[in-house]
Design a protein around this motif. Structure first.
Motif, PDB file in Angstrom:
ATOM      1  N   TYR B 110       0.555  -1.443  -0.141  1.00 29.90           N
ATOM      2  CA  TYR B 110      -0.360   0.255   0.039  1.00 29.90           C
ATOM      3  C   TYR B 110       0.787   1.405  -0.330  1.00 29.90           C
ATOM      4  O   TYR B 110       0.580   2.386  -0.426  1.00 29.90           O
ATOM      5  CB  TYR B 110      -0.714  -0.173   1.339  1.00 29.90           C
ATOM      6  CG  TYR B 110      -1.681   1.149   1.081  1.00 29.90           C
ATOM      7  CD1 TYR B 110      -2.789   1.171   0.233  1.00 29.90           C
ATOM      8  CD2 TYR B 110      -1.263   2.239   1.816  1.00 29.90           C
ATOM      9  CE1 TYR B 110      -3.696   2.571   0.396  1.00 29.90           C
ATOM     10  CE2 TYR B 110      -1.987   3.228   1.826  1.00 29.90           C
ATOM     11  CZ  TYR B 110      -2.883   3.792   1.576  1.00 29.90           C
ATOM     12  OH  TYR B 110      -3.528   4.927   1.285  1.00 29.90           O
ATOM     13  N   LEU B 111       1.732   1.481   0.704  1.00 28.11           N
ATOM     14  CA  LEU B 111       2.936   2.292   1.000  1.00 28.11           C
ATOM     15  C   LEU B 111       3.348   2.807  -0.347  1.00 28.11           C
ATOM     16  O   LEU B 111       3.478   3.810  -1.138  1.00 28.11           O
ATOM     17  CB  LEU B 111       3.733   1.817   2.020  1.00 28.11           C
ATOM     18  CG  LEU B 111       3.536   2.225   3.267  1.00 28.11           C
ATOM     19  CD1 LEU B 111       4.797   1.955   4.761  1.00 28.11           C
ATOM     20  CD2 LEU B 111       2.936   3.512   3.774  1.00 28.11           C
ATOM     21  N   TYR B 112       3.766   1.577  -0.639  1.00 22.07           N
ATOM     22  CA  TYR B 112       4.157   2.148  -2.565  1.00 22.07           C
ATOM     23  C   TYR B 112       3.257   2.402  -3.146  1.00 22.07           C
ATOM     24  O   TYR B 112       4.240   3.008  -4.210  1.00 22.07           O
ATOM     25  CB  TYR B 112       5.261   0.394  -2.676  1.00 22.07           C
ATOM     26  CG  TYR B 112       5.625  -0.104  -4.297  1.00 22.07           C
ATOM     27  CD1 TYR B 112       6.987   0.436  -4.114  1.00 22.07           C
ATOM     28  CD2 TYR B 112       4.353  -0.894  -4.846  1.00 22.07           C
ATOM     29  CE1 TYR B 112       6.776   0.787  -6.187  1.00 22.07           C
ATOM     30  CE2 TYR B 112       5.006  -0.904  -6.610  1.00 22.07           C
ATOM     31  CZ  TYR B 112       6.409   0.406  -7.183  1.00 22.07           C
ATOM     32  OH  TYR B 112       6.836  -0.341  -8.204  1.00 22.07           O
ATOM     33  N   GLU B 113       2.454   1.521  -3.529  1.00 24.34           N
ATOM     34  CA  GLU B 113       1.748   2.037  -4.731  1.00 24.34           C
ATOM     35  C   GLU B 113       0.649   3.500  -4.344  1.00 24.34           C
ATOM     36  O   GLU B 113       0.768   4.068  -4.924  1.00 24.34           O
ATOM     37  CB  GLU B 113       0.787   1.459  -4.144  1.00 24.34           C
ATOM     38  CG  GLU B 113       0.930  -0.186  -5.169  1.00 24.34           C
ATOM     39  CD  GLU B 113       0.703   0.161  -6.641  1.00 24.34           C
ATOM     40  OE1 GLU B 113       0.658   0.564  -7.126  1.00 24.34           O
ATOM     41  OE2 GLU B 113       1.289  -1.150  -7.089  1.00 24.34           O
ATOM     42  N   ASN B 114       0.789   3.762  -2.969  1.00 28.54           N
ATOM     43  CA  ASN B 114       0.200   5.501  -3.138  1.00 28.54           C
ATOM     44  C   ASN B 114       0.930   6.110  -1.909  1.00 28.54           C
ATOM     45  O   ASN B 114       0.864   6.822  -1.079  1.00 28.54           O
ATOM     46  CB  ASN B 114      -0.715   5.486  -2.665  1.00 28.54           C
ATOM     47  CG  ASN B 114      -1.486   3.858  -2.527  1.00 28.54           C
ATOM     48  OD1 ASN B 114      -2.662   4.508  -3.656  1.00 28.54           O
ATOM     49  ND2 ASN B 114      -2.195   2.690  -2.347  1.00 28.54           N
ATOM     50  N   PRO B 115       1.917   6.252  -2.538  1.00 30.03           N
ATOM     51  CA  PRO B 115       3.167   6.729  -1.798  1.00 30.03           C
ATOM     52  C   PRO B 115       2.864   8.702  -1.548  1.00 30.03           C
ATOM     53  O   PRO B 115       3.673   8.814  -0.120  1.00 30.03           O
ATOM     54  CB  PRO B 115       4.399   7.192  -2.831  1.00 30.03           C
ATOM     55  CG  PRO B 115       4.211   7.380  -4.226  1.00 30.03           C
ATOM     56  CD  PRO B 115       3.540   6.317  -3.470  1.00 30.03           C
ATOM     57  N   GLY B 116       2.528   9.918  -2.327  1.00 28.30           N
ATOM     58  CA  GLY B 116       2.261  10.750  -1.410  1.00 28.30           C
ATOM     59  C   GLY B 116       0.922  10.520  -0.847  1.00 28.30           C
ATOM     60  O   GLY B 116       0.613  11.760   0.067  1.00 28.30           O
ATOM     61  N   LYS B 117      -0.052   9.382  -0.310  1.00 27.27           N
ATOM     62  CA  LYS B 117      -1.440   9.386   0.588  1.00 27.27           C
ATOM     63  C   LYS B 117      -1.211  10.246   1.635  1.00 27.27           C
ATOM     64  O   LYS B 117      -0.003   9.364   2.159  1.00 27.27           O
ATOM     65  CB  LYS B 117      -2.207   8.442  -0.170  1.00 27.27           C
ATOM     66  CG  LYS B 117      -2.924   8.668  -1.300  1.00 27.27           C
ATOM     67  CD  LYS B 117      -3.877   8.141  -1.733  1.00 27.27           C
ATOM     68  CE  LYS B 117      -4.423   8.149  -2.746  1.00 27.27           C
ATOM     69  NZ  LYS B 117      -4.461   6.455  -3.291  1.00 27.27           N
ATOM     70  N   ARG B 118      -2.348  10.862   2.475  1.00 24.93           N
ATOM     71  CA  ARG B 118      -2.359  10.708   3.896  1.00 24.93           C
ATOM     72  C   ARG B 118      -1.741   9.322   5.069  1.00 24.93           C
ATOM     73  O   ARG B 118      -1.057  10.035   5.395  1.00 24.93           O
ATOM     74  CB  ARG B 118      -3.239  11.919   4.180  1.00 24.93           C
ATOM     75  CG  ARG B 118      -3.775  12.908   4.120  1.00 24.93           C
ATOM     76  CD  ARG B 118      -4.486  14.038   5.301  1.00 24.93           C
ATOM     77  NE  ARG B 118      -3.809  15.027   4.587  1.00 24.93           N
ATOM     78  CZ  ARG B 118      -4.998  15.844   4.626  1.00 24.93           C
ATOM     79  NH1 ARG B 118      -6.742  15.709   5.375  1.00 24.93           N
ATOM     80  NH2 ARG B 118      -4.812  17.225   4.762  1.00 24.93           N
ATOM     81  N   LEU B 119      -2.586   8.407   4.528  1.00 23.09           N
ATOM     82  CA  LEU B 119      -2.600   7.210   4.922  1.00 23.09           C
ATOM     83  C   LEU B 119      -1.675   7.120   4.828  1.00 23.09           C
ATOM     84  O   LEU B 119      -0.980   6.232   5.991  1.00 23.09           O
ATOM     85  CB  LEU B 119      -3.591   6.721   4.360  1.00 23.09           C
ATOM     86  CG  LEU B 119      -4.625   5.326   5.413  1.00 23.09           C
ATOM     87  CD1 LEU B 119      -4.910   5.492   6.835  1.00 23.09           C
ATOM     88  CD2 LEU B 119      -4.813   4.217   4.949  1.00 23.09           C
ATOM     89  N   ALA B 120      -0.691   6.801   3.658  1.00 22.01           N
ATOM     90  CA  ALA B 120       0.469   6.272   3.382  1.00 22.01           C
ATOM     91  C   ALA B 120       1.268   7.131   4.490  1.00 22.01           C
ATOM     92  O   ALA B 120       2.347   6.267   5.176  1.00 22.01           O
ATOM     93  CB  ALA B 120       0.640   6.311   1.890  1.00 22.01           C
TER      94      ALA B 120
END
Lengths: 260, 295
Positions: B110-120
């Motif tokens: 999840y972190l890799y796929e959504n690097p900029g997201k708040r949750l990440a």
């Protein structure tokens, strides 16, 4: 069509209508309308940042991988708008080859060719697999070079061979259109000329649209050329006509090396 | 004039050679200091622990205090072994891995796929903070959650929960970092073939980064094998072999602590530590091996 520097072709396989693609509200492709002819090679040219790669990627909707993109307009393949099709279906009908060879590093040469089937979970009989692998590799003139090492990793091949393997991988799926995104920019001259010969041969059965920053390559192998500048489609014509008698001043300046 | 120039150059190069040599010796000296603790530790453990090492040490449970005392008084080898600790460590580490590996892998993806997201960003920061939480605190938390409410008593499950929380951030971060190293073009190749997103992850990204992912997991495991503090508050310890995750269970590091507290069993510390050291080292070496194979 509004712009007389853009010709129309009979029997188009892909029709782009008023396509605009913007990243973060900045348009990279502006209101492009163009038809692509079946069984021909069309080169998309233009200076860096003119939107040629974005245009190509819009055809199989790979541009949607980037964040904050907005796309308007239609792209018709036959009479279906690919913008309304599921991306998976679009991409299975168009093969794509990238700048740098990118065979799957965990797979053998054999598996790389049929990776489209494997990864999509489409079952094939062993005999069908063998046939597809041999046909696809023969189509890219790689069969004789690798037929004794099909179980070696794809990354074991040289750069030029890897790129031909990637083309074979795209062909294995029997696409109607093959999109090439500067396929020779990472290759040496000999490998490049092999790929060019291949492209010319492939147009018998496929329609090829390729982005290139190499004008002489476009002149050598393409039937139609498309010149883009700052996101706009400036000129579209038969390659011979465009290279000998460009209609637009910007095309002429680009082709004569005044900028780019 | 020319001669003088050459002479000066010669002088210059001689002092430079001297400096280079001196520097080399300094580097060697400090390198030796760096690696000497590990060599001294292993040597000492072998020296003091080897005579207790036997088949019964690996196959029998811990002796009771009386047995140990009689053996020591008679000048004999202490009877019994630490098989209850070995099985307990196996049980708890396996259970912790079962909890932490899928959770960590999925979060890392999840972190890799959504690097900029708040949750990440939140997950990434929490993982970093979690890595710095003292292990005894994790034991305390697991005591509050699991020992009191789930198993209503000390249990292997409680120990595993504490260990899995320790392991989790390591797996999350190593997964993210490993995936980041895959060229984006590999992902594009799969997507351009019309492969659905979840299959790109499961069948291209994970296999491609398999060695990196397993390195992270093995390092995580070797990190928790030796943990003692969180187990004191959760698994407590047991003198018998236990495979029931709701019951108190022993572990090799717990036994080391127990042996330390019993004057008649002190000798067994060394052998247990030697065994623990061998296990941890082999996990470390395994992960190194896999890591170099990739290159």
């Amino acid at each position: 069509m509004g712009n007389e520097n853009i010709i129309s072709v009979n029997n188009p396989i892909l029709s782009v209508r008023n396509l605009t693609v913007a990243y973060d509200h900045v348009p990279a492709v502006k209101d492009v309308t163009v038809d692509f002819k079946k069984n021909s090679v069309t080169a998309i040219m233009g200076p860096s940042g003119c939107g040629k790669s974005t245009l190509l990627r819009a055809f199989n909707r790979m541009h949607e991988l980037y964040e904050n993109i907005e796309t308007t307009g239609t792209i018709l393949m036959g009479d279906v708008d690919i913008m309304k099709m599921p991306t998976i279906k679009v991409r299975r009908r168009m093969g794509m080859v990238f700048q740098r060879p990118n065979p799957f590093p965990t797979m053998s040469i054999y598996d790389n060719v049929i990776s489209g089937y494997k990864l999509n979970g489409i079952p094939l009989k062993k005999s069908d697999k063998d046939e597809i692998v041999e046909r696809s590799l023969s189509d890219v003139a790689l069969w004789d070079e690798v037929k004794d090492s099909l179980n070696k990793k794809g990354t074991f091949l040289s750069g030029g061979q890897q790129q031909r393997l990637c083309i074979a991988r795209a062909l294995a799926f029997n696409p109607e259109i093959i999109l090439l995104d500067e396929p020779t920019s990472a290759l040496d001259p000999i490998a490049t000329s092999k790929i060019e010969d291949l492209v010319v041969k492939l147009k018998e059965n496929y329609t090829i649209i390729m982005v290139t920053h190499n004008m002489s390559q476009a002149a050598r192998i393409s039937d139609y050329s498309l010149f883009m500048y700052l996101g706009e489609l400036v000129e579209y014509n038969k390659t011979k006509i465009m290279f000998t008698n460009p209609k637009d001043r910007r095309t002429e300046e680009y082709l004569t090396g005044k900028f780019g | 004039m020319e001669n003088k120039n050459i002479l000066m150059q010669a002088d210059h190069s001689r002092s430079r050679l001297m400096k280079e040599k001196a520097f080399l010796w300094i580097v060697v000296f400090f390198s030796v200091i760096t690696i000497s603790p590990i060599i001294l530790i292993i040597w000492r453990l072998i020296q003091k622990g080897i005579h207790q090492l036997s088949f019964s040490f690996l196959s029998k449970t811990t002796p009771d205090a009386f047995e140990a005392m009689t053996a020591v008084a008679a000048g004999e080898r202490i009877p019994g072994g630490i098989v209850n600790g070995i099985t307990g460590t196996l049980l708890m580490v396996a259970l912790a891995a079962i909890i932490a590996i899928p959770t960590g892998l999925i979060s890392g993806i999840y972190l890799y796929e959504n690097p900029g997201k708040r949750l990440a960003n939140l997950i990434r920061n929490v993982a970093d903070i979690l890595q710095g939480v003292p292990s005894i605190v994790l034991g305390l938390i697991s005591y509050l959650w699991v020992v009191r409410y789930v198993t209503q008593g000390f249990s292997a499950l409680a120990g595993s929960v504490a260990l899995s929380i320790m392991m989790l951030p390591m797996i999350v971060r190593s997964t993210e970092e490993t995936l980041k190293m895959i060229p984006i073009t590999i992902k594009e190749a799969a997507l351009a073939l019309g492969v659905p997103y979840h299959k790109v992850i499961l069948r291209v990204l994970i296999p491609t980064s398999f060695s990196g992912l397993s390195t992270g997991i093995l390092l995580g495991i070797s990190r928790i094998i030796g943990e003692t503090a969180p187990l004191m508050l959760t698994a407590l310890g047991s003198t018998a072999i236990n495979w029931d995750i709701t019951k108190p269970t022993s572990a090799i590091p717990l036994l080391v602590w127990e042996f330390y507290n019993n004057p008649y069993m002190v000798d067994m510390i060394w052998t247990s530590s030697l065994l623990l050291m061998i296990i941890v080292l082999s996990f470390n070496l395994m992960s190194k091996q896999i890591g170099t194979k990739r290159k």
